[in-house]
Design an enzyme around this catalytic site. Structure first.
Site, PDB file in Angstrom:
ATOM      1  N   HIS A  25       0.821  -1.207   0.000  1.00  0.00           N
ATOM      2  CA  HIS A  25       0.000   0.000   0.000  1.00  0.00           C
ATOM      3  C   HIS A  25       0.861   1.266   0.000  1.00  0.00           C
ATOM      4  O   HIS A  25       2.016   1.216  -0.414  1.00  0.00           O
ATOM      5  CB  HIS A  25      -1.006  -0.066   1.153  1.00  0.00           C
ATOM      6  CG  HIS A  25      -1.678  -1.402   1.226  1.00  0.00           C
ATOM      7  ND1 HIS A  25      -2.600  -1.829   0.296  1.00  0.00           N
ATOM      8  CD2 HIS A  25      -1.512  -2.447   2.094  1.00  0.00           C
ATOM      9  CE1 HIS A  25      -2.984  -3.065   0.588  1.00  0.00           C
ATOM     10  NE2 HIS A  25      -2.337  -3.463   1.665  1.00  0.00           N
ATOM     11  N   GLU A  63      -2.195  -0.089   7.969  1.00  0.00           N
ATOM     12  CA  GLU A  63      -1.318  -1.108   7.403  1.00  0.00           C
ATOM     13  C   GLU A  63      -0.146  -0.489   6.660  1.00  0.00           C
ATOM     14  O   GLU A  63       0.975  -0.996   6.739  1.00  0.00           O
ATOM     15  CB  GLU A  63      -2.108  -2.029   6.470  1.00  0.00           C
ATOM     16  CG  GLU A  63      -1.278  -3.161   5.897  1.00  0.00           C
ATOM     17  CD  GLU A  63      -2.044  -4.037   4.929  1.00  0.00           C
ATOM     18  OE1 GLU A  63      -1.435  -4.986   4.389  1.00  0.00           O
ATOM     19  OE2 GLU A  63      -3.248  -3.769   4.683  1.00  0.00           O
ATOM     20  N   HIS A 118       2.880  -7.291   4.429  1.00  0.00           N
ATOM     21  CA  HIS A 118       1.513  -6.836   4.637  1.00  0.00           C
ATOM     22  C   HIS A 118       1.063  -7.190   6.049  1.00  0.00           C
ATOM     23  O   HIS A 118       1.780  -7.839   6.814  1.00  0.00           O
ATOM     24  CB  HIS A 118       0.568  -7.513   3.628  1.00  0.00           C
ATOM     25  CG  HIS A 118       0.667  -6.974   2.238  1.00  0.00           C
ATOM     26  ND1 HIS A 118      -0.245  -6.105   1.697  1.00  0.00           N
ATOM     27  CD2 HIS A 118       1.595  -7.190   1.279  1.00  0.00           C
ATOM     28  CE1 HIS A 118       0.104  -5.798   0.459  1.00  0.00           C
ATOM     29  NE2 HIS A 118       1.229  -6.445   0.178  1.00  0.00           N
ATOM     30  N   GLU A 194       1.791 -11.941   5.322  1.00  0.00           N
ATOM     31  CA  GLU A 194       0.775 -11.247   6.116  1.00  0.00           C
ATOM     32  C   GLU A 194       1.195 -11.439   7.569  1.00  0.00           C
ATOM     33  O   GLU A 194       1.051 -12.516   8.138  1.00  0.00           O
ATOM     34  CB  GLU A 194      -0.612 -11.829   5.869  1.00  0.00           C
ATOM     35  CG  GLU A 194      -1.155 -11.617   4.465  1.00  0.00           C
ATOM     36  CD  GLU A 194      -1.806 -10.262   4.270  1.00  0.00           C
ATOM     37  OE1 GLU A 194      -1.730  -9.423   5.192  1.00  0.00           O
ATOM     38  OE2 GLU A 194      -2.403 -10.046   3.201  1.00  0.00           O
TER      39      GLU A 194
END
Length: 229
Positions: A25, A63, A118, A194
């Protein structure tokens, strides 16, 4: 803030160990929905959004902040070991790059390993823990055994470092996927971590703590170093 900036791919013919870190992101994504919602190829004949805003903890910790912090820590650790590190974005204030642009940049470096960082935002009282994805079914040789081995090394090192494998997705911390464009376009060994569920209180306590992020960075850097051999 303008169009997402695709970093120019660079080759390092005289340098044998290059690692690309892909912090998920970006800080400017939320303010630019038209850009990040634009469709791009997903690597399997379909399209998906250029990027997303990512998730956040229940207290608003984002995040994109988390991934930038952890990736920066991993970069510092790997650089100290003589490994050249490239990042798919150069700040936490920009827009994008799109997922296909990130993959193209990473491929262009000839990286020995590509690791995307992430954090998840799953619901459910018992949904916690990390998981590691790689492209499956593989679309080229790099996405086969090398990427699966990179993912397994990341999983094993995180477990050995005291982190909990996911209780809600994948199998024992591994989650092969066909829907992640960055992995689908990878021409070098690639995996996506993740690091935990930002919505679970126990995970959030780790992800939002400087000590927790430092521990994750140490484990990820150790896994990459072990994979490189």
């Amino acid at each position: 803030m303008g169009e997402p900036v695709a970093l120019p791919a660079r080759e390092f013919p005289g340098f044998q160990r290059v690692v690309v870190l892909d912090p998920g992101h970006n800080g400017g994504n939320a303010a630019n929905p038209d850009i990040i919602n634009s469709p791009v190829p997903d690597g399997r004949g379909n399209t998906k959004a250029c990027n997303t805003t990512g998730t956040s903890g229940n207290d608003g910790y984002t995040e994109h902040e988390f991934t930038w912090d952890v990736a920066s820590r991993v970069r510092e650790l790997l650089s100290a070991r003589g490994i050249r590190v490239e990042m798919t974005r150069d700040s936490d204030t920009g827009v994008g790059p799109c997922v296909d642009q990130r993959a193209a940049f990473a491929n262009g470096t000839g990286a020995a390993a590509i690791v995307s960082i992430h954090a998840d935002g799953a619901t459910g009282a018992n949904a916690r823990g990390f998981h590691v994805a790689h492209s499956s079914p593989p679309l080229n040789d790099a996405q086969g055994e090398p990427s699966a081995r990179l993912a397994a090394t990341l999983r094993d090192t995180l477990v050995n470092s005291g982190f909990t494998p996911s209780t809600y997705i994948g199998d024992n911390g591994l989650n092969p996927r066909a829907d992640l464009a960055g992995l689908n376009f990878a021409e070098r060994p690639a995996a996506l971590v993740e690091c935990g569920n930002m919505r679970h209180p126990e995970d959030a306590a780790i992800l939002e703590s400087p000590d927790g992020r430092a521990g994750l960075a140490v484990a990820i850097a150790a896994a990459i170093t072990a994979y490189l051999g």
